[in-house]
Design a protein around this motif. Sequence first.
Motif, PDB file in Angstrom:
ATOM      1  N   HIS A 142       0.822  -1.207   0.000  1.00  0.00           N
ATOM      2  CA  HIS A 142       0.000   0.000   0.000  1.00  0.00           C
ATOM      3  C   HIS A 142       0.855   1.256   0.000  1.00  0.00           C
ATOM      4  CE1 HIS A 142      -3.131   2.885   1.148  1.00  0.00           C
ATOM      5  NE2 HIS A 142      -2.283   3.309   2.082  1.00  0.00           N
ATOM      6  N   PHE A 143       1.859   1.301   0.863  1.00  0.00           N
ATOM      7  CA  PHE A 143       2.664   2.519   0.970  1.00  0.00           C
ATOM      8  C   PHE A 143       3.665   2.671  -0.172  1.00  0.00           C
ATOM      9  CE2 PHE A 143       1.183   2.403   5.446  1.00  0.00           C
ATOM     10  CZ  PHE A 143       0.650   3.683   5.489  1.00  0.00           C
ATOM     11  N   LYS A 144       3.920   1.598  -0.894  1.00  0.00           N
ATOM     12  CA  LYS A 144       4.728   1.724  -2.110  1.00  0.00           C
ATOM     13  C   LYS A 144       3.965   2.517  -3.169  1.00  0.00           C
ATOM     14  CE  LYS A 144       7.675  -2.409  -1.881  1.00  0.00           C
ATOM     15  NZ  LYS A 144       7.957  -3.740  -2.501  1.00  0.00           N
ATOM     16  N   LYS A 145       2.639   2.363  -3.164  1.00  0.00           N
ATOM     17  CA  LYS A 145       1.805   3.046  -4.152  1.00  0.00           C
ATOM     18  C   LYS A 145       1.342   4.414  -3.670  1.00  0.00           C
ATOM     19  CE  LYS A 145       0.003  -1.437  -5.676  1.00  0.00           C
ATOM     20  NZ  LYS A 145      -1.220  -2.294  -5.760  1.00  0.00           N
ATOM     21  N   GLU A 146       1.389   4.633  -2.364  1.00  0.00           N
ATOM     22  CA  GLU A 146       0.907   5.889  -1.781  1.00  0.00           C
ATOM     23  C   GLU A 146       1.953   6.983  -1.971  1.00  0.00           C
ATOM     24  OE1 GLU A 146      -1.145   8.593  -0.713  1.00  0.00           O
ATOM     25  OE2 GLU A 146      -2.196   6.730  -0.180  1.00  0.00           O
ATOM     26  N   THR A 147       1.643   7.987  -2.770  1.00  0.00           N
ATOM     27  CA  THR A 147       2.614   9.042  -3.092  1.00  0.00           C
ATOM     28  C   THR A 147       2.549  10.224  -2.126  1.00  0.00           C
ATOM     29  OG1 THR A 147       1.030  10.044  -4.638  1.00  0.00           O
ATOM     30  CG2 THR A 147       2.595   8.434  -5.540  1.00  0.00           C
ATOM     31  N   SER A 148       1.496  10.312  -1.325  1.00  0.00           N
ATOM     32  CA  SER A 148       1.336  11.481  -0.454  1.00  0.00           C
ATOM     33  C   SER A 148       2.192  11.391   0.805  1.00  0.00           C
ATOM     34  CB  SER A 148      -0.130  11.640  -0.058  1.00  0.00           C
ATOM     35  OG  SER A 148      -0.568  10.525   0.704  1.00  0.00           O
ATOM     36  N   VAL A 149       2.750  10.228   1.102  1.00  0.00           N
ATOM     37  CA  VAL A 149       3.565  10.053   2.295  1.00  0.00           C
ATOM     38  C   VAL A 149       4.728   9.129   1.966  1.00  0.00           C
ATOM     39  CG1 VAL A 149       2.191   8.092   3.113  1.00  0.00           C
ATOM     40  CG2 VAL A 149       3.509   9.437   4.750  1.00  0.00           C
ATOM     41  N   THR A 150       5.873   9.409   2.602  1.00  0.00           N
ATOM     42  CA  THR A 150       7.058   8.577   2.377  1.00  0.00           C
ATOM     43  C   THR A 150       7.426   7.893   3.682  1.00  0.00           C
ATOM     44  OG1 THR A 150       7.876  10.125   0.699  1.00  0.00           O
ATOM     45  CG2 THR A 150       9.450   8.532   1.589  1.00  0.00           C
ATOM     46  N   LEU A 151       7.365   6.568   3.672  1.00  0.00           N
ATOM     47  CA  LEU A 151       7.766   5.828   4.865  1.00  0.00           C
ATOM     48  C   LEU A 151       8.144   4.397   4.499  1.00  0.00           C
ATOM     49  CD1 LEU A 151       5.181   3.814   5.628  1.00  0.00           C
ATOM     50  CD2 LEU A 151       4.242   5.898   6.563  1.00  0.00           C
ATOM     51  N   ASP A 152       8.905   3.785   5.382  1.00  0.00           N
ATOM     52  CA  ASP A 152       9.293   2.385   5.240  1.00  0.00           C
ATOM     53  C   ASP A 152       8.685   1.595   6.388  1.00  0.00           C
ATOM     54  OD1 ASP A 152      10.835   2.783   2.966  1.00  0.00           O
ATOM     55  OD2 ASP A 152      12.649   3.213   4.114  1.00  0.00           O
ATOM     56  N   VAL A 153       8.227   0.397   6.101  1.00  0.00           N
ATOM     57  CA  VAL A 153       7.702  -0.494   7.129  1.00  0.00           C
ATOM     58  C   VAL A 153       8.467  -1.805   7.061  1.00  0.00           C
ATOM     59  CG1 VAL A 153       5.637  -1.535   8.139  1.00  0.00           C
ATOM     60  CG2 VAL A 153       5.423   0.523   6.733  1.00  0.00           C
ATOM     61  N   GLU A 154       8.981  -2.250   8.206  1.00  0.00           N
ATOM     62  CA  GLU A 154       9.734  -3.502   8.238  1.00  0.00           C
ATOM     63  C   GLU A 154       9.390  -4.272   9.502  1.00  0.00           C
ATOM     64  OE1 GLU A 154      13.916  -2.799   8.502  1.00  0.00           O
ATOM     65  OE2 GLU A 154      13.704  -1.230  10.017  1.00  0.00           O
ATOM     66  N   LEU A 155       9.677  -5.576   9.471  1.00  0.00           N
ATOM     67  CA  LEU A 155       9.518  -6.405  10.654  1.00  0.00           C
ATOM     68  C   LEU A 155      10.831  -6.423  11.425  1.00  0.00           C
ATOM     69  CD1 LEU A 155       7.597  -9.514   9.212  1.00  0.00           C
ATOM     70  CD2 LEU A 155       6.645  -7.433  10.247  1.00  0.00           C
ATOM     71  N   VAL A 156      10.759  -6.277  12.729  1.00  0.00           N
ATOM     72  CA  VAL A 156      11.962  -6.338  13.558  1.00  0.00           C
ATOM     73  C   VAL A 156      12.342  -7.808  13.739  1.00  0.00           C
ATOM     74  CG1 VAL A 156      12.981  -5.771  15.794  1.00  0.00           C
ATOM     75  CG2 VAL A 156      11.319  -4.207  14.737  1.00  0.00           C
ATOM     76  N   ASN A 157      13.511  -8.168  13.247  1.00  0.00           N
ATOM     77  CA  ASN A 157      13.990  -9.553  13.322  1.00  0.00           C
ATOM     78  C   ASN A 157      13.015 -10.540  12.689  1.00  0.00           C
ATOM     79  OD1 ASN A 157      16.323  -8.743  14.764  1.00  0.00           O
ATOM     80  ND2 ASN A 157      15.177  -8.804  16.688  1.00  0.00           N
ATOM     81  N   GLY A 158      12.315 -10.075  11.655  1.00  0.00           N
ATOM     82  CA  GLY A 158      11.386 -10.949  10.950  1.00  0.00           C
ATOM     83  C   GLY A 158      10.166 -11.343  11.758  1.00  0.00           C
ATOM     84  N   ASN A 159       9.881 -10.602  12.826  1.00  0.00           N
ATOM     85  CA  ASN A 159       8.779 -10.937  13.731  1.00  0.00           C
ATOM     86  C   ASN A 159       7.514 -10.195  13.302  1.00  0.00           C
ATOM     87  OD1 ASN A 159       7.052 -11.432  15.868  1.00  0.00           O
ATOM     88  ND2 ASN A 159       8.549 -11.010  17.451  1.00  0.00           N
ATOM     89  N   PRO A 160       6.462 -10.899  12.849  1.00  0.00           N
ATOM     90  CA  PRO A 160       5.246 -10.212  12.407  1.00  0.00           C
ATOM     91  C   PRO A 160       4.497  -9.506  13.534  1.00  0.00           C
ATOM     92  CG  PRO A 160       4.895 -12.590  12.492  1.00  0.00           C
ATOM     93  CD  PRO A 160       6.368 -12.362  12.721  1.00  0.00           C
ATOM     94  N   PHE A 161       4.917  -9.742  14.785  1.00  0.00           N
ATOM     95  CA  PHE A 161       4.271  -9.089  15.927  1.00  0.00           C
ATOM     96  C   PHE A 161       4.970  -7.779  16.307  1.00  0.00           C
ATOM     97  CE2 PHE A 161       2.866 -13.410  16.075  1.00  0.00           C
ATOM     98  CZ  PHE A 161       1.578 -13.358  16.582  1.00  0.00           C
ATOM     99  N   LEU A 162       6.035  -7.403  15.596  1.00  0.00           N
ATOM    100  CA  LEU A 162       6.739  -6.163  15.903  1.00  0.00           C
ATOM    101  C   LEU A 162       7.111  -5.457  14.608  1.00  0.00           C
ATOM    102  CD1 LEU A 162       7.774  -4.411  18.197  1.00  0.00           C
ATOM    103  CD2 LEU A 162       9.935  -5.683  18.140  1.00  0.00           C
ATOM    104  N   TRP A 163       6.368  -4.392  14.298  1.00  0.00           N
ATOM    105  CA  TRP A 163       6.595  -3.613  13.087  1.00  0.00           C
ATOM    106  C   TRP A 163       7.369  -2.344  13.434  1.00  0.00           C
ATOM    107  CZ3 TRP A 163       1.456  -3.290   9.819  1.00  0.00           C
ATOM    108  CH2 TRP A 163       0.912  -4.581   9.688  1.00  0.00           C
ATOM    109  N   ARG A 164       8.297  -1.988  12.551  1.00  0.00           N
ATOM    110  CA  ARG A 164       9.039  -0.726  12.713  1.00  0.00           C
ATOM    111  C   ARG A 164       8.742   0.156  11.513  1.00  0.00           C
ATOM    112  NH1 ARG A 164      15.007  -1.434  14.438  1.00  0.00           N
ATOM    113  NH2 ARG A 164      13.894  -1.898  16.390  1.00  0.00           N
ATOM    114  N   VAL A 165       8.335   1.376  11.788  1.00  0.00           N
ATOM    115  CA  VAL A 165       7.956   2.315  10.742  1.00  0.00           C
ATOM    116  C   VAL A 165       8.914   3.505  10.779  1.00  0.00           C
ATOM    117  CG1 VAL A 165       6.122   3.794   9.833  1.00  0.00           C
ATOM    118  CG2 VAL A 165       5.532   1.639  10.981  1.00  0.00           C
ATOM    119  N   THR A 166       9.481   3.845   9.632  1.00  0.00           N
ATOM    120  CA  THR A 166      10.336   5.020   9.502  1.00  0.00           C
ATOM    121  C   THR A 166       9.635   6.024   8.602  1.00  0.00           C
ATOM    122  OG1 THR A 166      12.325   3.645   9.722  1.00  0.00           O
ATOM    123  CG2 THR A 166      12.615   5.864   8.835  1.00  0.00           C
TER     124      THR A 166
END
Length: 446
Positions: free
Chosen positions: A308-332
């Motif tokens: 979704h955020f790859k296509k969203e041009t109005s905001v720039t951010l990265d979303v990743e999993l911390v240590n590959g854990n789907p229960f902990l997301w890190r957003v920059t």
Amino acid sequence: MNQSIIRLTRELSEIKKSNDLSIAVACKDSDVRNVKAIILGPPDTPYEFGFFEFSLKFGRDYPAKAPAVNSLTTNSGRCRFNPNIYAAGKVCFYQIRTWRGDRGEEWSSAQGLESILISIQSLMSSNPYENEPGFENANQDHDKENMKAYCLKIRHETLRVSVISRLEEHLGINPDGTIQSVPSPMEQDAYDEDSSIVDPEAPAVFEPFKDLCKRRFLWYYDSYVASIATEREKVTENQVFARMPFEHSGNAMEGKFLYSELERRLRFIKERLEKETKDWADEGLILKGKESGVAANLQRQFEQTVEHFKKETSVTLDVELVNGNPFLWRVTYFGRPMTNLDGGLFTFELAFSPRFPEEQPRAKFLTHLYHHRITTDGIPCYSPRRYDDGRHHIDAIIHLMEEENPPYDPRTQVNQEASKLYWGSKEDKKEYNKKLRRSVQRSMEC
């Protein structure tokens, strides 16, 4: 279907959809006539940000007849929080015919669940002493002293009973700071699979507001600490509560001012909540290894959010999993050009519970951002459009960061210093913007 059930179902749905920060309601699917509600103590009153729970029982003749209303926040029947909210739980006001009101004030079928809760909340005023019949216009010197004394002890007991004791119960903490010997949620799930350990006939405990209170506690923690610092200056430690003229044995608010003890307990609750949040990640990795449904759902939501955020041009951010854990997301998040956040680089995390979405994720900024809706510890105060979708939590946090002309709502002002500047004079607002820009510049230096 009975018309009263249809009416109640609609009213419950409307309150839940409203995302009202002051009122929440819940009931078991099989028992819609028995409703639980929680009311947040109004700002600028001795009840401020307390958690007050009520039960409402609706008969088959509702809405022609008012429901029975009972307070559940009474310290086991020992604390009368208001002239109209008794220690035994009775809630007394004209709309539910506990006394005769003026003409036009009686109960009517046009009223409903929300109007009842708003009426109860209105009892939690800045001067509840005046709620007692016969004391509405009290203005003699001894009345004024009683008014002050009454507010002082209500504030203490709001913190002690409705906030601290409630959170301690939810977290398995004894008042002396020891931890109750109870199984962790993961262990409890394992026990539930063994009928030799759990009695299948035992009724399940219905605690619909447990997660709400934990999240709100993190929002208002700084306010609780500041309130203790302010209130303790008005009394002496171990000072006995003053008894009001309308109080009597068995229906009063008795006790002592023990703010040093309350502060210790308050800080320990915060520590346990932080530990609980960290434990979610460990529990989540276990569930990921077991390929549980919750882990698969969060993994899928994460992948959809990234797309979704790859296509969203109005905001720039990265979303990743911390240590590959789907229960902990890190957003920059990268500050949008031509705004106060221009050039900033802010990171926050979303920690998801193994019981998501029944328990909501907890967000925390790892990069300091000076903002009236973000606590000094980095906890953002926000409400997503959908609680069961991680992307909507991110959207809501970004919205609060970027919102330029928000409506004033004291329930969302979780950074006291920043709030005073933001909603103050023009000079105050300039100072707020300076501090905001300073935090943006520091974010680029990290």
